[in-house]
Design a protein around this motif. Sequence first.
Motif, mmCIF file in Angstrom:
data_model
loop_
_atom_site.group_PDB
_atom_site.id
_atom_site.type_symbol
_atom_site.label_atom_id
_atom_site.label_comp_id
_atom_site.label_asym_id
_atom_site.label_seq_id
_atom_site.Cartn_x
_atom_site.Cartn_y
_atom_site.Cartn_z
ATOM 1 N N LEU A 15 0.946 -1.319 -0.027
ATOM 2 C CA LEU A 15 0.063 -0.071 0.089
ATOM 3 C C LEU A 15 0.903 1.390 -0.007
ATOM 4 O O LEU A 15 1.813 1.287 0.562
ATOM 5 N N THR A 16 0.526 2.346 -0.632
ATOM 6 C CA THR A 16 1.224 3.635 -0.695
ATOM 7 C C THR A 16 0.580 4.521 0.009
ATOM 8 O O THR A 16 1.363 5.668 -0.035
ATOM 9 N N LYS A 17 -0.329 4.502 1.001
ATOM 10 C CA LYS A 17 -0.972 5.298 1.837
ATOM 11 C C LYS A 17 -1.579 4.488 2.926
ATOM 12 O O LYS A 17 -2.073 3.592 2.803
ATOM 13 N N PRO A 18 -1.492 5.260 4.079
ATOM 14 C CA PRO A 18 -2.476 4.539 5.321
ATOM 15 C C PRO A 18 -3.751 4.556 5.053
ATOM 16 O O PRO A 18 -4.282 5.499 4.358
ATOM 17 N N LEU A 19 -4.421 3.835 5.635
ATOM 18 C CA LEU A 19 -6.218 3.674 5.831
ATOM 19 C C LEU A 19 -6.506 4.703 6.735
ATOM 20 O O LEU A 19 -6.065 4.855 7.689
ATOM 21 N N GLY A 20 -7.952 4.896 6.497
ATOM 22 C CA GLY A 20 -8.538 5.400 7.616
ATOM 23 C C GLY A 20 -9.547 6.687 7.138
ATOM 24 O O GLY A 20 -9.782 7.208 8.298
ATOM 25 N N THR A 21 -9.219 7.139 6.257
ATOM 26 C CA THR A 21 -9.794 8.547 5.887
ATOM 27 C C THR A 21 -11.211 8.644 6.248
ATOM 28 O O THR A 21 -11.770 9.623 7.001
ATOM 29 N N THR A 68 -10.098 3.081 -2.903
ATOM 30 C CA THR A 68 -11.030 4.294 -2.635
ATOM 31 C C THR A 68 -12.510 3.707 -2.100
ATOM 32 O O THR A 68 -12.375 3.280 -0.937
ATOM 33 N N GLY A 69 -13.294 3.789 -2.746
ATOM 34 C CA GLY A 69 -14.702 3.723 -2.169
ATOM 35 C C GLY A 69 -15.126 2.360 -1.620
ATOM 36 O O GLY A 69 -15.809 2.192 -0.849
ATOM 37 N N PHE A 70 -14.454 1.256 -2.147
ATOM 38 C CA PHE A 70 -14.680 0.109 -1.915
ATOM 39 C C PHE A 70 -13.954 -0.600 -0.654
ATOM 40 O O PHE A 70 -13.998 -1.606 -0.069
ATOM 41 N N GLY A 71 -13.067 0.396 -0.188
ATOM 42 C CA GLY A 71 -12.064 0.009 0.786
ATOM 43 C C GLY A 71 -11.097 -0.906 0.334
ATOM 44 O O GLY A 71 -11.096 -1.481 -0.616
ATOM 45 N N LEU A 72 -10.240 -1.211 1.311
ATOM 46 C CA LEU A 72 -9.117 -2.140 0.966
ATOM 47 C C LEU A 72 -9.647 -3.496 0.750
ATOM 48 O O LEU A 72 -9.072 -4.098 -0.365
ATOM 49 N N PHE A 73 -10.656 -4.199 1.366
ATOM 50 C CA PHE A 73 -11.054 -5.293 1.155
ATOM 51 C C PHE A 73 -11.759 -5.459 -0.374
ATOM 52 O O PHE A 73 -11.839 -6.515 -0.854
ATOM 53 N N GLY A 74 -12.656 -4.435 -0.686
ATOM 54 C CA GLY A 74 -13.466 -4.404 -1.720
ATOM 55 C C GLY A 74 -12.361 -4.382 -2.889
ATOM 56 O O GLY A 74 -12.610 -5.023 -3.862
ATOM 57 N N VAL A 108 -17.365 3.955 15.553
ATOM 58 C CA VAL A 108 -17.587 4.851 14.633
ATOM 59 C C VAL A 108 -17.611 4.088 13.197
ATOM 60 O O VAL A 108 -16.772 3.033 13.112
ATOM 61 N N ARG A 109 -18.589 3.971 12.566
ATOM 62 C CA ARG A 109 -18.584 3.206 11.175
ATOM 63 C C ARG A 109 -19.033 4.314 10.198
ATOM 64 O O ARG A 109 -19.956 5.247 10.297
ATOM 65 N N THR A 110 -18.499 4.205 9.040
ATOM 66 C CA THR A 110 -18.963 5.107 7.787
ATOM 67 C C THR A 110 -20.379 4.490 7.163
ATOM 68 O O THR A 110 -20.877 3.467 7.304
ATOM 69 N N LEU A 133 -9.552 -3.685 12.915
ATOM 70 C CA LEU A 133 -8.907 -3.800 11.504
ATOM 71 C C LEU A 133 -9.838 -4.241 10.619
ATOM 72 O O LEU A 133 -9.544 -4.099 9.420
ATOM 73 N N ASP A 134 -10.914 -5.268 10.955
ATOM 74 C CA ASP A 134 -11.907 -5.471 9.959
ATOM 75 C C ASP A 134 -12.680 -4.218 9.567
ATOM 76 O O ASP A 134 -13.053 -3.922 8.359
ATOM 77 N N VAL A 135 -12.972 -3.149 10.704
ATOM 78 C CA VAL A 135 -13.414 -2.043 10.122
ATOM 79 C C VAL A 135 -12.636 -0.985 9.252
ATOM 80 O O VAL A 135 -13.130 -0.647 8.001
ATOM 81 N N LEU A 136 -11.332 -1.202 9.500
ATOM 82 C CA LEU A 136 -10.354 -0.524 8.754
ATOM 83 C C LEU A 136 -10.416 -1.029 7.227
ATOM 84 O O LEU A 136 -10.424 -0.198 6.456
ATOM 85 N N GLY A 137 -10.446 -2.381 7.115
ATOM 86 C CA GLY A 137 -10.298 -3.088 5.780
ATOM 87 C C GLY A 137 -11.587 -2.715 4.977
ATOM 88 O O GLY A 137 -11.498 -2.543 3.829
ATOM 89 N N TYR A 138 -12.802 -2.165 5.402
ATOM 90 C CA TYR A 138 -14.011 -2.060 4.896
ATOM 91 C C TYR A 138 -14.358 -0.597 4.586
ATOM 92 O O TYR A 138 -15.117 0.114 3.977
ATOM 93 N N ASP A 139 -13.185 0.257 5.184
ATOM 94 C CA ASP A 139 -13.376 1.746 5.517
ATOM 95 C C ASP A 139 -13.174 2.304 3.930
ATOM 96 O O ASP A 139 -12.221 2.273 3.433
ATOM 97 N N PRO A 140 -14.212 2.996 3.463
ATOM 98 C CA PRO A 140 -14.050 3.822 2.101
ATOM 99 C C PRO A 140 -13.105 4.885 2.182
ATOM 100 O O PRO A 140 -12.944 5.635 3.175
#
Length: 184
Positions: A15-21, A68-74, A108-110, A133-140
Amino acid sequence: IWPKSGARAGDALFLTKPLGTGLVMSGVRQGLTGTQPLERAIRWMRTLNKEAADALRPLAPTAVTDVTGFGLFGHAHEVASRSGVRLVLESERFPAIDGALDAARNGVRTSGDPRNRDFAAEHVTLGEIPETLDVLGYDPQTAGGLLVSMSTERSAVLEAEFDRRGLFLRRIGRVEEGTGVLVL
């Protein structure tokens, strides 16, 4: 142009950026996240993928997609499906913007979380990972980084090039034969 469909068994994943925006922005809206994480999230959203792409270009990655919108897992599901392989993600290596995991711990959930789970969950097998980390993986992600599949033999060169340019890069997993996404 890099396809999502070229990942090969034996590749390493980066990955080239951290997750969580999404988590940070939702946390701010709910009054659960402070200004410092917001400033960091904005800084990452303003960081263009151009420099990362310029560093990748001569190294011939096998597959690349933006997260982007589908998150890491998507987006991992898209790469795995189109490439006919399994992506194995190491959750303890997931990079997170400061404040994102705290937001997830605080509930918090998006609004995109349910949609992303509808899209990818049947293709994602979760090991025993923390819920954060599950939530982070689905975070858009807004203006997220790149998910890169690269020959393991060229990984050291990739890491050295990103380091030389002062760019963020985190190895988060590998590609193997099979299907779907496995999160350990």
